[in-house]
Design an enzyme around this catalytic site. Structure first.
Site, mmCIF file in Angstrom:
data_model
loop_
_atom_site.group_PDB
_atom_site.id
_atom_site.type_symbol
_atom_site.label_atom_id
_atom_site.label_comp_id
_atom_site.label_asym_id
_atom_site.label_seq_id
_atom_site.Cartn_x
_atom_site.Cartn_y
_atom_site.Cartn_z
ATOM 1 N N ARG A 92 -55.935 7.488 -51.002
ATOM 2 C CA ARG A 92 -56.786 8.484 -50.355
ATOM 3 C C ARG A 92 -57.762 7.764 -49.446
ATOM 4 O O ARG A 92 -58.530 6.918 -49.910
ATOM 5 C CB ARG A 92 -57.534 9.297 -51.420
ATOM 6 C CG ARG A 92 -58.552 10.279 -50.850
ATOM 7 C CD ARG A 92 -59.220 11.113 -51.951
ATOM 8 N NE ARG A 92 -60.143 12.069 -51.373
ATOM 9 C CZ ARG A 92 -61.477 11.943 -51.413
ATOM 10 N NH1 ARG A 92 -62.061 10.944 -52.026
ATOM 11 N NH2 ARG A 92 -62.241 12.862 -50.843
ATOM 12 N N HIS A 125 -65.066 12.668 -43.931
ATOM 13 C CA HIS A 125 -65.844 12.099 -45.033
ATOM 14 C C HIS A 125 -67.174 11.607 -44.422
ATOM 15 O O HIS A 125 -67.485 10.429 -44.437
ATOM 16 C CB HIS A 125 -65.061 10.983 -45.719
ATOM 17 C CG HIS A 125 -65.544 10.637 -47.103
ATOM 18 N ND1 HIS A 125 -64.705 10.561 -48.196
ATOM 19 C CD2 HIS A 125 -66.772 10.329 -47.576
ATOM 20 C CE1 HIS A 125 -65.403 10.206 -49.267
ATOM 21 N NE2 HIS A 125 -66.667 10.056 -48.919
ATOM 22 N N GLU A 140 -66.548 16.669 -50.146
ATOM 23 C CA GLU A 140 -67.865 17.029 -50.659
ATOM 24 C C GLU A 140 -68.789 17.654 -49.614
ATOM 25 O O GLU A 140 -69.824 17.066 -49.265
ATOM 26 C CB GLU A 140 -68.555 15.799 -51.279
ATOM 27 C CG GLU A 140 -67.769 15.161 -52.416
ATOM 28 C CD GLU A 140 -68.569 14.097 -53.167
ATOM 29 O OE1 GLU A 140 -69.684 13.772 -52.746
ATOM 30 O OE2 GLU A 140 -68.073 13.627 -54.201
ATOM 31 N N ASN A 175 -64.034 15.877 -57.355
ATOM 32 C CA ASN A 175 -64.729 14.597 -57.570
ATOM 33 C C ASN A 175 -65.699 14.770 -58.723
ATOM 34 O O ASN A 175 -66.457 15.746 -58.748
ATOM 35 C CB ASN A 175 -65.527 14.186 -56.321
ATOM 36 C CG ASN A 175 -64.630 13.778 -55.162
ATOM 37 O OD1 ASN A 175 -63.409 13.735 -55.293
ATOM 38 N ND2 ASN A 175 -65.238 13.475 -54.035
ATOM 39 N N TYR A 234 -68.495 12.640 -61.438
ATOM 40 C CA TYR A 234 -69.172 11.421 -61.900
ATOM 41 C C TYR A 234 -70.065 11.665 -63.124
ATOM 42 O O TYR A 234 -70.103 10.848 -64.035
ATOM 43 C CB TYR A 234 -70.022 10.813 -60.772
ATOM 44 C CG TYR A 234 -69.173 10.264 -59.638
ATOM 45 C CD1 TYR A 234 -68.657 8.978 -59.692
ATOM 46 C CD2 TYR A 234 -68.854 11.037 -58.531
ATOM 47 C CE1 TYR A 234 -67.849 8.468 -58.684
ATOM 48 C CE2 TYR A 234 -68.048 10.545 -57.514
ATOM 49 C CZ TYR A 234 -67.547 9.255 -57.601
ATOM 50 O OH TYR A 234 -66.747 8.763 -56.600
ATOM 51 N N GLU A 286 -61.882 11.679 -56.875
ATOM 52 C CA GLU A 286 -62.818 10.568 -57.063
ATOM 53 C C GLU A 286 -63.353 10.590 -58.482
ATOM 54 O O GLU A 286 -63.705 11.658 -58.994
ATOM 55 C CB GLU A 286 -64.053 10.663 -56.141
ATOM 56 C CG GLU A 286 -63.819 10.242 -54.737
ATOM 57 C CD GLU A 286 -65.084 10.336 -53.883
ATOM 58 O OE1 GLU A 286 -66.201 10.161 -54.428
ATOM 59 O OE2 GLU A 286 -64.948 10.598 -52.689
HETATM 60 C C1 FCB Z 1 -69.178 10.502 -53.618
HETATM 61 C C2 FCB Z 1 -68.679 10.164 -52.239
HETATM 62 C C3 FCB Z 1 -68.107 8.790 -52.106
HETATM 63 C C4 FCB Z 1 -68.883 7.776 -52.912
HETATM 64 C C5 FCB Z 1 -69.083 8.253 -54.324
HETATM 65 C C6 FCB Z 1 -69.793 7.278 -55.210
HETATM 66 O O1 FCB Z 1 -70.177 11.457 -53.522
HETATM 67 O O2 FCB Z 1 -67.696 11.087 -51.837
HETATM 68 O O3 FCB Z 1 -68.051 8.464 -50.738
HETATM 69 O O4 FCB Z 1 -70.058 7.480 -52.284
HETATM 70 O O5 FCB Z 1 -69.748 9.469 -54.336
#
Ligand code: FCB
Length: 470
Positions: free
Chosen positions: A80, A124, A169, A298, A300, A375
């Site tokens: 990607r 992006h 995002e 995505n 985290y 992600e």
């Molecule tokens: C996301 C982004 C990516 C990277 C990660 C840690 O928000 O899409 O570019 O910065 O976080």
């Protein structure tokens, strides 16, 4: 460590890794590339940690063949990446720049030669600066310019691209770019941020229409950073309402138009004191609501919110720098409380259960919509050992736990087709510059040498066995 649950993934599960153009390419002034908002922003004193810019970054623009070698050696089924709009249209409009197109054409061919599926993101975050000068995402015309750019890419790359992703995002583009000012273009104008939300949703729809006008059977997606928002006190009406409002701003402002064809009524009501949303024209949300082959997710960390009682300082621990303001437009009476640890080097809490919850929510609310995790990963302050290795057990643990969490969602019915580790390489982490390392592969920013971390070797094994060890 729970890296060895023995979890296996469905046949055909797509294993990949992700990057983004401005974060890795460098060569900011080469190949006819025009300036983007991130060039301007990062060169403005005080905007990025240590004043870092993407001028050189990982120098991927010159080292792409070496990087393709790493992708192939990892055994990845997909890669990607994003294309830089200002490489393709230096001023964001008008004829394409042949050198820019050639770069991406060679990259795509190089992936295909190595048996790796190209998963391409059109945007992006590197908006051509000229378009920002004309109003940026707060202006409707930018959505139409995006559609022109999308069509150029579709004509150039055609059916060589496995999956087209319009935006990465849009939450960050709109709210960090136009409300908090933590990201380029660094504006702190709440009403403009909501206009940006809408024009990004519109751009997605127009962009997909443009791609499909050239490639009727193109597979298409959008990548959202859907938030898992929890109330501090689940028995408190006020906290539940805070979570609902943040959910509207963070999630439903995008899933509403993109997946349901309408903005949620509560979002419009909650933000009525900021804007009347008159930038939404008749027919816009129908345009935004294009059929999708897969939704990119995505993930985290999670968010924890409550109603702020107005006493004492408002806690704003949402994982982002506040810079000039809050990204949470119209939510001045809500506070973000730091969730329980442990934390990564970003200060983000580690909670794989949030990923399971999120995948199951999408599955429940949008049955039949396949998902991919586009992600997921972790920043740590890696060090190089005397033997030259980079031992990063915490990153391995993070990814393993999130893979297990993904597997649990799959067990409960979620249709998850693939996983992309963020990131292939250490890179320019936006306002945190080169200080935060997310790569499976270490980049030495003095020599630009690439070194596989332990996590890269480990991920190679995951990909090969289609699952976790044990
Ligand atoms: C996301 C982004 C990516 C990277 C990660 C840690 O928000 O899409 O570019 O910065 O976080």
């Amino acid at each position: 460590m729970s890296t060895g649950t023995g979890r296996r993934f469905p046949d055909g599960f797509l294993w990949g890794s992700a990057t983004a153009s401005y974060q890795i390419e460098g060569a900011a002034k080469e190949g006819g590339r025009g300036p983007s908002i991130w060039d301007t922003f990062s060169r403005t004193p005080g905007k990025t940690l240590n004043g870092d810019t993407g001028d050189v970054a990982d120098d991927h623009y010159h080292r792409w063949q070496e990087d393709l070698g790493h992708i192939a050696d990892l055994g990845l089924g997909a890669y990607r990446f994003s294309t830089a709009w200002p490489r393709v249209q230096p001023g964001g409009r008008g004829p394409a720049n042949r050198e820019g197109l050639d770069f991406y054409s060679r990259l795509v061919d190089g992936l295909l030669e190595r048996g790796v599926a190209p998963v391409l993101t059109l945007y992006h975050w590197d908006l051509p600066q000229d378009l920002e000068d004309a109003g940026g995402w707060a202006t409707r015309d930018t959505a139409y310019r995006f559609a022109d750019y999308a069509e150029i890419m579709a004509r150039e790359l055609g059916d060589r691209v496995d999956l087209w992703t319009t935006l990465n995002e849009p939450w960050c583009s709109a709210y960090l770019g136009y409300a908090s000012g933590a990201h380029a273009p660094g504006r702190a104008e709440p009403a403009a941020a909501l206009a940006a939300v809408h024009h990004l949703n519109l751009a997605h729809g127009l962009g997909l229409q443009a791609v499909r006008s050239v490639l009727p059977s193109a597979r298409a997606s959008v990548t959202l950073n859907l938030h898992v928002i929890r109330p501090v006190d689940p028995s408190s009406e006020a906290d539940l309402d805070a979570a609902r409002r943040v959910d509207a701003l963070a999630n439903r402002a995008f899933t509403g138009p993109l997946l349901n064809g309408a903005y949620p009524a509560d979002l419009l009501a909650d933000t009525a004191h900021v804007t009347d949303w008159s930038f939404v024209h008749d027919g816009d949300t129908a345009i935004a609501n294009q059929p999708l082959d897969v939704l990119g997710v995505n993930y985290y960390s999670t968010g924890l919110v409550r109603r702020w009682d107005g006493s004492g300082p408002r806690s704003e621990d949402d994982g982002h720098d506040d810079a000039l303001g809050s990204p949470w437009v119209g939510a001045d009476d809500i506070e973000f409380v730091r969730p329980e640890g442990p934390y990564t080097a970003m200060g983000w809490n580690i909670d794989p259960s949030g990923l399971t919850e999120l995948l199951l929510r999408v599955h429940r609310e949008h049955p039949g919509l396949p998902m991919m995790i586009t992600e997921n990963g972790a920043a740590y302050a890696d060090t190089v050992s005397p033997d030259g290795a980079v031992h990063d057990p915490l990153r391995i643990d993070y990814i393993a736990r999130h893979l297990e969490a993904t597997g649990q969602a799959i067990d409960q019915g979620a249709d998850v087709r693939g996983y992309f580790a963020w990131s292939l390489l250490d890179n320019f982490e936006w306002s945190f510059g080169f200080e935060r390392r997310f790569g499976l592969i270490r980049v030495d920013y003095d020599t630009l040498e690439r070194t596989w971390k332990d996590s890269a070797h480990w991920y190679q094994g995951v990909v090969a066995r289609n699952g976790l060890e044990g």
